[in-house]
Scaffold this motif. Sequence first.
Motif, short mmCIF file in Angstrom:
data_model
loop_
_atom_site.label_atom_id
_atom_site.label_comp_id
_atom_site.label_asym_id
_atom_site.label_seq_id
_atom_site.Cartn_x
_atom_site.Cartn_y
_atom_site.Cartn_z
N SER A 144 48.59 -2.67 -31.57
CA SER A 144 47.48 -1.89 -31.02
C SER A 144 47.58 -1.85 -29.51
O SER A 144 48.11 -2.78 -28.88
CB SER A 144 46.15 -2.51 -31.44
N MET A 145 47.05 -0.77 -28.93
CA MET A 145 46.92 -0.65 -27.48
C MET A 145 45.44 -0.53 -27.15
O MET A 145 44.86 0.56 -27.20
CB MET A 145 47.70 0.57 -26.97
N THR A 183 42.05 5.14 -29.23
CA THR A 183 41.21 4.52 -30.26
C THR A 183 41.45 3.03 -30.44
O THR A 183 40.64 2.35 -31.08
CB THR A 183 41.44 5.19 -31.62
N ALA A 184 42.57 2.50 -29.92
CA ALA A 184 42.97 1.12 -30.20
C ALA A 184 43.17 0.91 -31.69
O ALA A 184 43.00 -0.19 -32.22
CB ALA A 184 41.97 0.11 -29.64
N VAL A 271 36.88 6.85 -36.49
CA VAL A 271 37.38 7.17 -35.16
C VAL A 271 36.25 7.07 -34.13
O VAL A 271 36.45 6.52 -33.03
CB VAL A 271 38.01 8.59 -35.14
N ARG A 272 35.08 7.55 -34.46
CA ARG A 272 33.94 7.43 -33.54
C ARG A 272 33.62 5.97 -33.27
O ARG A 272 33.30 5.60 -32.13
CB ARG A 272 32.73 8.18 -34.11
N GLU A 273 33.72 5.13 -34.28
CA GLU A 273 33.46 3.70 -34.09
C GLU A 273 34.52 3.06 -33.21
O GLU A 273 34.20 2.22 -32.34
CB GLU A 273 33.42 3.00 -35.45
N ALA A 278 35.04 2.37 -25.49
CA ALA A 278 35.98 2.85 -24.46
C ALA A 278 35.28 3.23 -23.17
O ALA A 278 34.18 3.79 -23.17
CB ALA A 278 36.77 4.04 -24.99
N ASN A 279 35.94 2.95 -22.05
CA ASN A 279 35.50 3.41 -20.74
C ASN A 279 35.73 4.92 -20.64
O ASN A 279 36.86 5.38 -20.82
CB ASN A 279 36.30 2.68 -19.66
#
Length: 358
Positions: A144-145, A183-184, A271-273, A278-279
Amino acid sequence: MADMNTASTSQSPAVRVENLHGTGVITLDRPKALNALNHEMISAIAAALDTFRDDDAVQRVLLCSAGEKAYCAGGDVRSVRESDLTGDFTPGDDLFRDEYDMNHALATFPKPTIAVVDGIAMGGGLGVSAHAGIRVITERTWESMPEMAIGFITDVGISHAFTHLPHVPEESRTALGLFLATTAYRITADDLLWTGLATHILRDGDTVGFRESLVNEGLEAALGRTGGRDSAGTSALAENLEWITATFAGEDWAAIEERIAEAEGEFAESVREMLAPANPLSLVAATALLNYSAHSTLRQALDAEYALGRLLRRQPNFPEGVRAVLVDKDRQASFSPAAVADATPAQVEEIRRTVSES
């Protein structure tokens, strides 16, 4: 494992460097910290690559880790935050410059490189694995990123890797790369094989046996213990690629965000979650960066990452994001602006100019 031909010469106690019968082995050995990279470790890896490149007795290089839980959980951004907060940005600038140079050295290494990624790989962990020529995973592996939540950007050359995934249709690469960057999303073993982020899987998880086979029998014998892409199971990325491509296309995050908000279905809700922490300015920056990196060389992408990282680290959202995720761990970052819609035209333009002038 086989006897060493030469003793370890690592500059860091957290990185073991050995020459085992012609295989240069770099082992991340900081398991209590999930092998997270500090500047000393980055320098040790870079020095090992330099040594192995010039050593005619070294035929190939293996990158691996101590412990099964994590290959490498990222970089030491807490220490960067501490020095940044004093107003001295030089230590952080130096760390990232050296890390990105090391990533490039791995990607351009003239001998075969093999990364055995067992367990978690996040952030900087992808920088010391995704650029290897052969990328072996286990069923314990996920990647993950997660930089959006700490007010930073996708870096260590992964803005380039994510937009050049070899098995993804060309028309979907930039959109999928932006999805992964923002999205990580937790990239599973099946996803890794499907995209090409991984080239082989060690189904029995016997990484020690793989290393012994590589050292004693050679690369072909070691890879004979693995399965390839055809052994992958169901990839959620593959199943949702059409939606991701349509939703994450384009260079305007505000438009992408609107499509995400209007989408229906379980995957869209997930995806919204994933995007909630996120900044907002990191999302804008990632969009500019990934669209640039999709048409750049790796070196150009690394330079753009460095320029954007310098910009974002000099804003309050980076120390606030690191505080929320890694220091206080309350996951309650207070970012400014709090929404992409509140970003000023000047802020957006500064981000785009930083990428284009990098």
